[in-house]
Design a protein around this motif. Structure first.
Motif, PDB file in Angstrom:
ATOM      1  N   LEU A 198       0.853  -1.178   0.000  1.00  0.00           N
ATOM      2  CA  LEU A 198       0.000   0.000   0.000  1.00  0.00           C
ATOM      3  C   LEU A 198       0.894   1.234   0.000  1.00  0.00           C
ATOM      4  N   VAL A 199       0.604   2.176  -0.876  1.00  0.00           N
ATOM      5  CA  VAL A 199       1.322   3.451  -0.904  1.00  0.00           C
ATOM      6  C   VAL A 199       0.320   4.537  -0.556  1.00  0.00           C
ATOM      7  N   ILE A 200       0.580   5.225   0.558  1.00  0.00           N
ATOM      8  CA  ILE A 200      -0.262   6.347   0.961  1.00  0.00           C
ATOM      9  C   ILE A 200       0.513   7.611   0.620  1.00  0.00           C
ATOM     10  N   VAL A 239      -4.508   5.726  -3.803  1.00  0.00           N
ATOM     11  CA  VAL A 239      -4.906   6.213  -2.486  1.00  0.00           C
ATOM     12  C   VAL A 239      -4.119   7.489  -2.213  1.00  0.00           C
ATOM     13  N   GLU A 240      -4.819   8.618  -2.308  1.00  0.00           N
ATOM     14  CA  GLU A 240      -4.207   9.915  -2.021  1.00  0.00           C
ATOM     15  C   GLU A 240      -4.961  10.527  -0.847  1.00  0.00           C
ATOM     16  N   VAL A 241      -4.230  11.193   0.016  1.00  0.00           N
ATOM     17  CA  VAL A 241      -4.862  11.879   1.144  1.00  0.00           C
ATOM     18  C   VAL A 241      -4.524  13.361   1.061  1.00  0.00           C
ATOM     19  N   ARG A 242      -5.405  14.151   1.609  1.00  0.00           N
ATOM     20  CA  ARG A 242      -5.195  15.597   1.592  1.00  0.00           C
ATOM     21  C   ARG A 242      -4.160  16.018   2.625  1.00  0.00           C
ATOM     22  N   ARG A 288      -5.176   5.740   8.070  1.00  0.00           N
ATOM     23  CA  ARG A 288      -5.226   4.981   6.812  1.00  0.00           C
ATOM     24  C   ARG A 288      -4.278   3.781   6.803  1.00  0.00           C
ATOM     25  N   ILE A 289      -3.379   3.715   7.773  1.00  0.00           N
ATOM     26  CA  ILE A 289      -2.380   2.649   7.812  1.00  0.00           C
ATOM     27  C   ILE A 289      -2.994   1.401   8.451  1.00  0.00           C
ATOM     28  N   PRO A 290      -2.945   0.269   7.748  1.00  0.00           N
ATOM     29  CA  PRO A 290      -3.471  -0.969   8.330  1.00  0.00           C
ATOM     30  C   PRO A 290      -2.734  -1.319   9.633  1.00  0.00           C
ATOM     31  N   ASP A 291      -3.458  -1.872  10.594  1.00  0.00           N
ATOM     32  CA  ASP A 291      -2.918  -2.145  11.927  1.00  0.00           C
ATOM     33  C   ASP A 291      -1.646  -2.988  11.933  1.00  0.00           C
ATOM     34  N   ARG A 292      -1.600  -4.044  11.162  1.00  0.00           N
ATOM     35  CA  ARG A 292      -0.476  -4.976  11.227  1.00  0.00           C
ATOM     36  C   ARG A 292       0.551  -4.752  10.131  1.00  0.00           C
ATOM     37  N   ALA A 293       0.451  -3.664   9.409  1.00  0.00           N
ATOM     38  CA  ALA A 293       1.362  -3.413   8.290  1.00  0.00           C
ATOM     39  C   ALA A 293       2.758  -3.035   8.773  1.00  0.00           C
ATOM     40  N   TYR A 294       3.731  -3.372   7.960  1.00  0.00           N
ATOM     41  CA  TYR A 294       5.109  -2.914   8.143  1.00  0.00           C
ATOM     42  C   TYR A 294       5.144  -1.538   7.500  1.00  0.00           C
ATOM     43  N   VAL A 295       5.373  -0.492   8.284  1.00  0.00           N
ATOM     44  CA  VAL A 295       5.232   0.893   7.817  1.00  0.00           C
ATOM     45  C   VAL A 295       6.597   1.466   7.444  1.00  0.00           C
ATOM     46  N   ILE A 296       6.682   1.974   6.213  1.00  0.00           N
ATOM     47  CA  ILE A 296       7.897   2.591   5.694  1.00  0.00           C
ATOM     48  C   ILE A 296       7.604   4.055   5.438  1.00  0.00           C
ATOM     49  N   CYS A 339       3.358  -0.844   3.913  1.00  0.00           N
ATOM     50  CA  CYS A 339       2.670   0.433   3.734  1.00  0.00           C
ATOM     51  C   CYS A 339       3.718   1.527   3.629  1.00  0.00           C
ATOM     52  N   PHE A 340       3.901   2.054   2.416  1.00  0.00           N
ATOM     53  CA  PHE A 340       4.817   3.172   2.184  1.00  0.00           C
ATOM     54  C   PHE A 340       4.033   4.463   2.371  1.00  0.00           C
ATOM     55  N   VAL A 341       4.614   5.413   3.098  1.00  0.00           N
ATOM     56  CA  VAL A 341       3.957   6.694   3.339  1.00  0.00           C
ATOM     57  C   VAL A 341       4.844   7.799   2.791  1.00  0.00           C
TER      58      VAL A 341
END
Length: 137
Positions: A4-6, A35-38, A46-54, A83-85
């Protein structure tokens, strides 16, 4: 593996064309969603609970393409979604992230950084054993 890329902010020309190009290429490897956020929106929700967040950050860990490909394979083997942010023009900071990743020592405009990340994901995921994978952008 799901990726997922936020991304904070909307793409504008000429970056829209590049993004559409990579969405088409990535579609051959799996499902692709935008998936774009303002700016100012609470990204952490928006980040899934168990995701590895980058978190993409200029002061993060830098990898060459081979290292990034190997890192993606390790994450795939671990079985967690990624999940890339990417922040907007003002950047972003998260309370929780597993890795701060840099695309290189130079500061890139946030729209260009998104394209570079998509290109790297496309190039690296094609090489992963067992592709296709699920990618949401």
């Amino acid at each position: 593996m799901r990726i997922l890329v936020i991304a904070v902010g909307r793409l504008r020309p000429p970056f829209q064309d590049d993004s559409q190009h990579y969405h088409k290429l990535l579609a051959g490897l799996g499902r692709v969603e935008v998936v774009e956020v303002r700016e100012g929106e609470h990204v952490a929700r928006r980040i899934p609970d168990r995701a590895y967040v980058i978190l993409m950050a200029t002061d993060g860990r830098a990898m060459d393409s081979l290292q990034f490909s190997e890192w993606l394979e390790e994450r795939r083997q671990a079985g967690r979604e990624l999940c890339f942010v990417l922040g907007g023009p003002s950047g972003i900071d998260l309370d929780r992230c597993d890795l701060r990743l840099s695309l290189g020592p130079m500061t890139l405009p946030h729209q260009l950084a998104r394209i570079v990340l998509l290109e790297q994901l496309f190039g690296r995921t094609r090489l992963l054993p067992g592709s296709p994978i699920t990618i949401e952008v």
